[in-house]
Design a protein around this motif. Sequence first.
Motif, PDB file in Angstrom:
ATOM      1  N   GLY A  12       0.915  -1.129  -0.107  1.00 22.62           N
ATOM      2  CA  GLY A  12      -0.076  -0.011  -0.025  1.00 22.62           C
ATOM      3  C   GLY A  12       0.812   1.283   0.197  1.00 22.62           C
ATOM      4  N   PHE A  15       0.572   5.488   1.049  1.00 25.41           N
ATOM      5  CA  PHE A  15      -0.085   6.321   2.159  1.00 25.41           C
ATOM      6  C   PHE A  15       0.484   7.735   1.982  1.00 25.41           C
ATOM      7  CE2 PHE A  15      -3.140   3.436   4.302  1.00 25.41           C
ATOM      8  CZ  PHE A  15      -2.462   2.235   3.956  1.00 25.41           C
ATOM      9  N   GLU A  33      -3.178   9.200   5.005  1.00 27.74           N
ATOM     10  CA  GLU A  33      -4.415   8.593   4.365  1.00 27.74           C
ATOM     11  C   GLU A  33      -3.909   7.573   3.121  1.00 27.74           C
ATOM     12  OE1 GLU A  33      -6.198  11.990   2.167  1.00 27.74           O
ATOM     13  OE2 GLU A  33      -4.526  12.163   0.834  1.00 27.74           O
ATOM     14  N   PHE A  34      -4.785   6.835   2.890  1.00 28.82           N
ATOM     15  CA  PHE A  34      -4.642   5.625   1.931  1.00 28.82           C
ATOM     16  C   PHE A  34      -4.426   6.332   0.456  1.00 28.82           C
ATOM     17  CE2 PHE A  34      -4.962   1.923  -0.434  1.00 28.82           C
ATOM     18  CZ  PHE A  34      -5.888   1.968  -1.311  1.00 28.82           C
ATOM     19  N   ARG A  41      -3.264   0.758  -3.509  1.00 28.57           N
ATOM     20  CA  ARG A  41      -2.633  -0.583  -3.180  1.00 28.57           C
ATOM     21  C   ARG A  41      -2.401  -1.561  -4.303  1.00 28.57           C
ATOM     22  NH1 ARG A  41      -7.766  -3.575  -0.338  1.00 28.57           N
ATOM     23  NH2 ARG A  41      -9.372  -2.603  -1.806  1.00 28.57           N
ATOM     24  N   ALA A  46      -7.402   5.770  -4.073  1.00 25.26           N
ATOM     25  CA  ALA A  46      -8.203   6.735  -3.572  1.00 25.26           C
ATOM     26  C   ALA A  46      -8.950   7.493  -4.582  1.00 25.26           C
ATOM     27  CB  ALA A  46      -7.559   7.238  -2.529  1.00 25.26           C
ATOM     28  N   SER A  71      -6.175  -4.477   2.267  1.00 25.03           N
ATOM     29  CA  SER A  71      -7.028  -3.746   2.905  1.00 25.03           C
ATOM     30  C   SER A  71      -6.598  -2.069   2.526  1.00 25.03           C
ATOM     31  CB  SER A  71      -6.826  -3.636   4.473  1.00 25.03           C
ATOM     32  OG  SER A  71      -7.432  -2.837   5.318  1.00 25.03           O
ATOM     33  N   GLU A  72      -7.409  -1.146   2.726  1.00 26.97           N
ATOM     34  CA  GLU A  72      -7.048   0.302   2.450  1.00 26.97           C
ATOM     35  C   GLU A  72      -6.860   0.800   4.041  1.00 26.97           C
ATOM     36  OE1 GLU A  72     -10.175   0.987  -1.187  1.00 26.97           O
ATOM     37  OE2 GLU A  72     -10.331   2.282   0.683  1.00 26.97           O
ATOM     38  N   GLU A  73      -6.924   0.124   5.228  1.00 26.17           N
ATOM     39  CA  GLU A  73      -6.619   0.657   6.473  1.00 26.17           C
ATOM     40  C   GLU A  73      -5.310   0.611   6.923  1.00 26.17           C
ATOM     41  OE1 GLU A  73     -10.984  -1.053   7.812  1.00 26.17           O
ATOM     42  OE2 GLU A  73      -9.332  -1.327   9.233  1.00 26.17           O
ATOM     43  N   ARG A  74      -4.692   1.844   7.113  1.00 28.99           N
ATOM     44  CA  ARG A  74      -3.305   1.796   7.672  1.00 28.99           C
ATOM     45  C   ARG A  74      -2.930   0.844   8.683  1.00 28.99           C
ATOM     46  NH1 ARG A  74      -5.065   7.147   9.324  1.00 28.99           N
ATOM     47  NH2 ARG A  74      -4.700   7.181  11.530  1.00 28.99           N
ATOM     48  N   TYR A 129      -1.711  -2.483   7.994  1.00 30.47           N
ATOM     49  CA  TYR A 129      -0.236  -2.808   7.469  1.00 30.47           C
ATOM     50  C   TYR A 129       1.005  -2.748   8.637  1.00 30.47           C
ATOM     51  CZ  TYR A 129      -2.224  -1.896   3.078  1.00 30.47           C
ATOM     52  OH  TYR A 129      -2.878  -1.967   1.778  1.00 30.47           O
TER      53      TYR A 129
END
Length: 121
Positions: A34, A36, A45-46, A49, A60, A102-105, A108
């Motif tokens: 990913g 960010f 922020e994302f 990925r 995004a 996932s897009e959630e930090r 990771y």
Amino acid sequence: VQLQASGGGLVQTGGFLGLFCAASGRTFSSYHVGWFRQAPGKEREFVGRISQSGGATSYADSVKGRFTISRRNAENTAYLQMHSLKPEDTAVYYCAASTWWSEERGRYNYWGQGTLVTVSS
């Protein structure tokens, strides 16, 4: 896996910049990567990925159509190509690795140190 992002710099509005994410350690191809970014005073922020094999990507909305993520597992490297840059793209950019898609930090586990991108108006 250890990650190191590089390639940041100063670019004019509308310009292009390519970032690199070099990996070492555990098998790079086992991880989704990913990208960010974190602008001054804002949360990280994302950006986008890429899947383990490189067969899937997502972005995004703010960068869709302008940024492209790719990877070369044989070279343990991922890339972020940024076109049509805007001042609001100014941020420290990080690459990260995860076994989660996932897009959630928070998903990771491994992070590079970040590289600064500055877009002048």
